[in-house]
Design an enzyme around this catalytic site. Structure first.
Site, mmCIF file in Angstrom:
data_model
loop_
_atom_site.group_PDB
_atom_site.id
_atom_site.type_symbol
_atom_site.label_atom_id
_atom_site.label_comp_id
_atom_site.label_asym_id
_atom_site.label_seq_id
_atom_site.Cartn_x
_atom_site.Cartn_y
_atom_site.Cartn_z
ATOM 1 C CB CYS A 33 -51.812 22.337 -49.377
ATOM 2 S SG CYS A 33 -50.396 23.430 -49.253
ATOM 3 C CB CYS A 63 -48.487 21.266 -50.534
ATOM 4 S SG CYS A 63 -48.483 21.529 -48.764
#
Length: 138
Positions: free
Chosen positions: A47, A44
């Site tokens: 993230c 991600c």
């Protein structure tokens, strides 16, 4: 609860055996503590961008605690759930992710526990350092 290479202390990685079947934290060391958890995955991009501020916030709070600058002295823990992790106990967390964060819609997400129980809210209003610090101090 263990330490891994992506985050260093004071951020801890949680595993399946750190939760009961209802998504409550059951780690004895986390009793009587406020625990903020970042739910994230390595693939991600959001993230990856959020990890720096999360880690910086964790270090900042620990430094405040060390110097007596917070009423939560030694009572705030920063942790993470590595949803795509390959350590034993990480992938199994996906089986109860809906119990840990019922409103989960995507990575990264945050959840707060106090005394082992999930707090019903949406988490910090943003992913940056100030949002995270204000959230755990509030």
């Amino acid at each position: 609860m263990y330490q891994q290479k992506y985050f260093e202390k004071p951020v801890y990685y949680l595993q399946r055996n750190d939760f009961d079947d209802n998504g409550n934290l059951i780690v004895p060391e986390l009793r009587n503590k406020k625990v903020i958890i970042m739910i994230q995955a390595n693939y991600c991009g959001h993230c990856t961008n959020a990890k720096g501020d999360y880690y910086k916030a964790a270090k900042y709070i620990k430094e405040l605690e060390k110097n007596g600058g917070t009423s939560y002295k030694n009572k705030v823990v920063f942790a993470t759930i590595q949803a795509d992790g390959d350590e034993e106990g990480e992938k199994e967390l996906n089986q109860i992710l809906d119990k840990i964060k019922p409103t989960f819609v995507g990575f990264p997400d945050y959840v707060l526990y106090v005394n082992g129980k999930r707090i019903e809210d949406d988490g910090p209003p943003g992913r940056n350092f100030n949002n995270i610090v204000n959230y755990v101090m509030g």
